[in-house]
Motif scaffolding. Sequence first.
Motif, short mmCIF file in Angstrom:
data_model
loop_
_atom_site.label_atom_id
_atom_site.label_comp_id
_atom_site.label_asym_id
_atom_site.label_seq_id
_atom_site.Cartn_x
_atom_site.Cartn_y
_atom_site.Cartn_z
N LEU A 87 1.76 -27.02 56.22
CA LEU A 87 0.95 -27.46 55.09
C LEU A 87 -0.47 -27.81 55.53
N ALA A 88 -0.60 -28.41 56.71
CA ALA A 88 -1.91 -28.84 57.20
C ALA A 88 -2.85 -27.67 57.48
N ASP A 89 -2.32 -26.48 57.61
CA ASP A 89 -3.16 -25.31 57.90
C ASP A 89 -3.78 -24.70 56.64
N ASN A 90 -3.39 -25.20 55.48
CA ASN A 90 -3.92 -24.68 54.22
C ASN A 90 -5.22 -25.39 53.85
N LYS A 91 -6.08 -24.67 53.17
CA LYS A 91 -7.36 -25.21 52.69
C LYS A 91 -7.15 -25.82 51.31
N CYS A 92 -7.67 -27.01 51.10
CA CYS A 92 -7.60 -27.62 49.77
C CYS A 92 -8.44 -26.81 48.79
N VAL A 93 -7.92 -26.64 47.60
CA VAL A 93 -8.61 -25.88 46.56
C VAL A 93 -9.14 -26.86 45.53
N PRO A 94 -10.45 -26.86 45.29
CA PRO A 94 -10.99 -27.80 44.31
C PRO A 94 -10.37 -27.59 42.92
N CYS A 95 -10.04 -28.69 42.28
CA CYS A 95 -9.47 -28.63 40.93
C CYS A 95 -10.57 -28.93 39.93
N ARG A 96 -10.72 -28.05 38.97
CA ARG A 96 -11.75 -28.23 37.95
C ARG A 96 -11.17 -28.87 36.69
N GLY A 97 -9.92 -29.27 36.75
CA GLY A 97 -9.27 -29.86 35.58
C GLY A 97 -8.64 -28.78 34.73
N GLY A 98 -7.86 -29.20 33.75
CA GLY A 98 -7.25 -28.26 32.83
C GLY A 98 -6.06 -27.50 33.38
N VAL A 99 -5.61 -27.86 34.59
CA VAL A 99 -4.42 -27.22 35.15
C VAL A 99 -3.29 -28.24 35.15
N PRO A 100 -2.06 -27.78 34.98
CA PRO A 100 -0.95 -28.73 34.98
C PRO A 100 -0.63 -29.19 36.40
N PRO A 101 -0.10 -30.40 36.55
CA PRO A 101 0.38 -30.83 37.87
C PRO A 101 1.53 -29.94 38.31
N VAL A 102 1.82 -29.94 39.61
CA VAL A 102 2.97 -29.18 40.09
C VAL A 102 4.23 -29.74 39.44
N PRO A 103 5.18 -28.88 39.10
CA PRO A 103 6.44 -29.36 38.54
C PRO A 103 7.17 -30.27 39.54
N ASN A 104 7.98 -31.16 39.04
CA ASN A 104 8.67 -32.13 39.89
C ASN A 104 9.50 -31.46 40.98
N ASP A 105 10.18 -30.36 40.67
CA ASP A 105 11.00 -29.71 41.70
C ASP A 105 10.14 -29.16 42.83
N ARG A 106 8.97 -28.64 42.48
CA ARG A 106 8.04 -28.15 43.52
C ARG A 106 7.48 -29.31 44.32
N ALA A 107 7.13 -30.41 43.65
CA ALA A 107 6.63 -31.59 44.35
C ALA A 107 7.67 -32.11 45.34
#
Length: 116
Positions: free
Chosen positions: A3-23
Amino acid sequence: MSLADNKCVPCRGGVPPVPNDRAQALLKELGRGWGINTQGHLERLYTFADFAQALTFVNKVGAVAEAEGHHPDLHLAWGKCTVEVWTHKINGLTESDFYLAAKADREFGLLKPSAN
């Protein structure tokens, strides 16, 4: 790839949070100590031998946060720091929150603190 090797992607809003099972699946990929608090944010307490080590950790995580453009809440106290991560624009969790959490774990491991 961790996970640490991934780049954070800026959130511009209007997107749903990750579903609980994915979280929950992503949470299992993080190091020990991470949980989802009552506000639905990722949270972990790191402990250190003294204030100076905790402050060094805060500064290192702060530098990572600036580089990633994704900023956690850092709660510094003597010998400890709580890192709280969520995507403010959606008041929920995105995959980038888990990436930043893993990056905090990486910085913690690089410090080789004497406490857990």
